[in-house]
Design an enzyme around this catalytic site. Structure first.
Site, PDB file in Angstrom:
ATOM      1  N   TYR A 227       3.473   9.116 -11.801  1.00  0.00           N
ATOM      2  CA  TYR A 227       2.541   8.375 -10.947  1.00  0.00           C
ATOM      3  C   TYR A 227       1.752   7.356 -11.774  1.00  0.00           C
ATOM      4  O   TYR A 227       1.624   6.191 -11.400  1.00  0.00           O
ATOM      5  CB  TYR A 227       1.602   9.367 -10.272  1.00  0.00           C
ATOM      6  CG  TYR A 227       0.561   8.757  -9.374  1.00  0.00           C
ATOM      7  CD1 TYR A 227       0.872   8.389  -8.069  1.00  0.00           C
ATOM      8  CD2 TYR A 227      -0.747   8.556  -9.822  1.00  0.00           C
ATOM      9  CE1 TYR A 227      -0.084   7.835  -7.229  1.00  0.00           C
ATOM     10  CE2 TYR A 227      -1.710   8.004  -8.999  1.00  0.00           C
ATOM     11  CZ  TYR A 227      -1.382   7.645  -7.702  1.00  0.00           C
ATOM     12  OH  TYR A 227      -2.327   7.096  -6.888  1.00  0.00           O
TER      13      TYR A 227
ATOM     14  N   PRO B 288      -5.960  10.967   3.819  1.00  0.00           N
ATOM     15  CA  PRO B 288      -5.085  12.062   4.270  1.00  0.00           C
ATOM     16  C   PRO B 288      -4.254  12.654   3.112  1.00  0.00           C
ATOM     17  O   PRO B 288      -3.999  13.854   3.081  1.00  0.00           O
ATOM     18  CB  PRO B 288      -4.179  11.384   5.296  1.00  0.00           C
ATOM     19  CG  PRO B 288      -4.968  10.210   5.802  1.00  0.00           C
ATOM     20  CD  PRO B 288      -5.796   9.755   4.646  1.00  0.00           C
TER      21      PRO B 288
ATOM     22  N   GLN C 148     -17.490   5.205 -17.378  1.00  0.00           N
ATOM     23  CA  GLN C 148     -18.089   6.163 -18.302  1.00  0.00           C
ATOM     24  C   GLN C 148     -17.257   6.295 -19.577  1.00  0.00           C
ATOM     25  O   GLN C 148     -16.072   6.210 -19.556  1.00  0.00           O
ATOM     26  CB  GLN C 148     -18.222   7.559 -17.694  1.00  0.00           C
ATOM     27  CG  GLN C 148     -18.087   7.616 -16.203  1.00  0.00           C
ATOM     28  CD  GLN C 148     -17.990   8.995 -15.652  1.00  0.00           C
ATOM     29  OE1 GLN C 148     -18.908   9.780 -15.799  1.00  0.00           O
ATOM     30  NE2 GLN C 148     -16.906   9.296 -14.983  1.00  0.00           N
TER      31      GLN C 148
ATOM     32  N   LYS D 125       1.746   3.289 -11.327  1.00  0.00           N
ATOM     33  CA  LYS D 125       0.536   2.526 -11.018  1.00  0.00           C
ATOM     34  C   LYS D 125       0.210   1.528 -12.130  1.00  0.00           C
ATOM     35  O   LYS D 125      -0.300   0.436 -11.878  1.00  0.00           O
ATOM     36  CB  LYS D 125      -0.639   3.461 -10.752  1.00  0.00           C
ATOM     37  CG  LYS D 125      -0.470   4.276  -9.457  1.00  0.00           C
ATOM     38  CD  LYS D 125      -0.312   3.369  -8.234  1.00  0.00           C
ATOM     39  CE  LYS D 125      -0.379   4.148  -6.920  1.00  0.00           C
ATOM     40  NZ  LYS D 125      -0.227   3.246  -5.743  1.00  0.00           N
TER      41      LYS D 125
ATOM     42  N   ASN E  17       0.812  -1.216   0.000  1.00  0.00           N
ATOM     43  CA  ASN E  17       0.000   0.000   0.000  1.00  0.00           C
ATOM     44  C   ASN E  17       0.846   1.268   0.000  1.00  0.00           C
ATOM     45  O   ASN E  17       0.423   2.291  -0.534  1.00  0.00           O
ATOM     46  CB  ASN E  17      -0.917  -0.022   1.226  1.00  0.00           C
ATOM     47  CG  ASN E  17      -1.518   1.335   1.523  1.00  0.00           C
ATOM     48  OD1 ASN E  17      -2.354   1.836   0.782  1.00  0.00           O
ATOM     49  ND2 ASN E  17      -1.043   1.955   2.602  1.00  0.00           N
TER      50      ASN E  17
END
Lengths: 267, 183, 86
Positions: free
Chosen positions: B86, B122, B183, B90, B21
């Site tokens: 990022y 957070p 969508q 991922k 995580n």
């Protein structure tokens, strides 16, 4: 266990087997998991004798279950049962569109009638169910619809093109419905099972030569976990995935596919 | 005062579940992404998951059992305007999970990815600090369920994938995204 | 407390970044640690923020859960090896 306490759930195609059957289908196994989690379950099917028997078996175990006839391709059947649910319980929290058929055919051997039948039950049935159920869910501004697609809604295979088309349709109509029903907080997801030890497979095993069976099992070994465990996916595993999607634990899960296939489509 | 643990195999004899995580979010357009940002985000988000999968796999292998859950993101599936390194990190998580799922299946070790959508964590405190900022409003309006996902919802997805209820789920992505990708 | 993870040992990275009453709540890691504990697992909380991580682990223990804290920089291969297989 109380993950579905107080929920009213309708599960189609869940009355073809009873506790006396060799194995329960995905629908029947889902009924059991829902009962264990505290839901009130309406079993529905076109097999009224087996379905009623299954319901009384579960009632005698202390579960809150009912049987109702629904041919998923008939709008009138849906209307009857949904209005009975509204009258009896005042709401519907969960619909599992599970009723489905498959045929051992391919592109060349599929007739127009085969195509129509498969797509009527698997695809149109799912549409009619979502439309009828969401009309009631909408009044409550809450609901979870779980549609049973297949890994054959994700990838191709040597088998029935009509089945692939119908399961692909289920996946995408789920996404469209998820968007259109989001304003009413009704969630719509699909489950894509892989090679499941369903009654269909048990019957297949009984009806084909051991040579053909070996060939078929070889094909099943395409799934990494089927291979490692040397068994097929128990229908209860699909039921447990449906419990997750139906429960409030998945309150923010909508428009997606839960793939339960032992890794077959990850390759 | 109970003693602190030394290492997992010694103290518990096994590891059943690993949740990869730990991650960071460095935002930035491709044209503004410098090498050190790239390295940092990919080190933590991608290499960190590889190392975890490797060592947990070694320990789980001895027991012929295990479930590894890798937290990725909706930006492991589609592109966006605000992040580049990022997204790469991922995307790497998502596909390394599938490769690991295939390679660890013989040991009955399952590997899956969770792809959370826009969540009220957070790390995203601006969703709550400035709920009416145009950027926050436009994100919220783009989400079919019209809200930010509570962290607890991701936790329930992790519980499902960690438990024996998902014994046959491997190599897949669980999207907890309020319908955003649909969508 | 239910028992969906009874008897399981779980390691959760990046799970020590916040406390129960932190202004912005728990993140994915902390929330998962809490739910895992509730479901009966033994949980190893790990993070690079040792102070908060240890405090969070204490909070879990105060609730009667089986939680432990270990420092882990996930980018460091030696730390992974040391934490898992010694």
């Amino acid at each position: 266990m109380n993950r579905l306490d107080g929920k009213i759930a309708l599960i189609t195609g869940s009355g073809a087997e009873t506790l006396k059957s060799e194995v329960l289908g995905i629908g029947g196994a889902t009924v059991i998991e829902f009962c264990k989690e505290g839901a009130t379950v309406i079993i529905s099917d076109v097999f009224d004798k087996e379905g009623s028997e299954f319901a009384s078996e579960l009632k005698s175990k202390g579960y809150d279950v009912y049987y109702k006839h629904i041919d998923v391709t008939k709008n009138a059947d849906w209307d009857n049962v949904i209005s009975w649910i509204e009258k009896t319980f005042g709401k519907l929290d969960i619909l599992v569109n599970n009723a489905g058929i498959s045929m051992p055919i391919n592109l060349f051997t599929t007739t127009e009638a085969d195509w129509d039948k498969t797509n009527d039950v698997n695809s149109k049935g799912c549409f009619l169910g979502m439309k009828a159920a969401s009309a009631l869910m909408q009044k409550n501004n809450s609901g979870s619809i779980v549609n049973i697609s297949s890994m054959y809604g994700l990838v191709g295979s040597p088998y029935s093109v009509g089945y692939h088309a119908s399961k692909g349709a289920v996946r995408l109509m789920s996404k469209a419905a998820a968007i259109q029903l989001a304003p009413y907080k009704i969630r719509v997801n699909s489950v894509c099972p892989g090679m499941v030890m369903s009654p269909m497979q048990v019957r297949k095993k009984a009806n084909i030569s051991s040579e053909k069976w070996e060939e078929f099992v070889g094909f099943l070994e395409d799934s990494p976990l089927n291979k490692a465990k040397k068994e097929w996916i128990p229908t209860s595993q699909i039921g447990l995935g449906i419990v997750y999607l139906a429960s409030d634990e998945a309150q923010w899960v909508t428009g997606t596919d839960l793939v339960i296939d032992g890794g077959q489509t990850a390759q | 005062m109970e003693k602190t643990i030394d290492w997992i195999e010694k103290d518990f004899g096994k590891l059943d579940i690993l949740v990869n995580n730990a991650g960071i979010a460095i935002r930035g357009h491709v044209l503004d992404t410098n090498e050190s940002d790239w390295d940092k985000v990919n080190d933590i988000n991608s290499k960190g998951y590889f190392l975890g999968t490797k060592f947990a796999g070694k320990l789980m292998q001895k027991n012929n059992f295990g479930s590894i859950i890798n937290i990725a993101s909706i930006y492991a599936i589609v592109g966006g305007t605000l992040s580049f390194g990022y997204a790469a990190s991922k995307g790497a998580v998502r596909l390394m999970s599938k490769a690991a799922a295939i390679q660890l299946a013989p040991y009955k070790i399952r590997v899956n990815t969770i792809c959370p959508g826009f969540a009220a964590t957070p790390i995203n405190k601006h969703y709550r600090l400035t709920p009416n900022a145009p950027e926050v409003v436009s994100i919220r309006e783009s989400i079919p369920l019209k809200g930010f996902i509570p962290a607890d919802q991701i936790a329930w997805g992790v519980v499902y994938l960690a438990s024996d209820e998902s014994e046959w789920v491997t190599g897949t992505d669980l999207l907890i995204d309020a319908g955003w990708i649909a969508q | 407390m239910t028992n969906r993870l009874d008897g399981k040992v779980a390691l959760i990275t990046g799970s020590g970044g916040a406390l129960f009453d932190s202004e912005f709540g728990l993140g994915f890691g902390g929330s998962s640690a809490f739910r895992f504990c509730q479901e009966g697992a033994t949980v190893i909380v790990s993070d690079i923020n040792d102070d908060i991580g240890q405090q969070f682990t204490e909070e879990l223990k105060e609730k009667g859960f089986n939680a432990h804290y270990k420092h882990l920089d996930t980018t460091n291969e030696t730390e992974w090896k040391k934490l898992l297989i010694g």
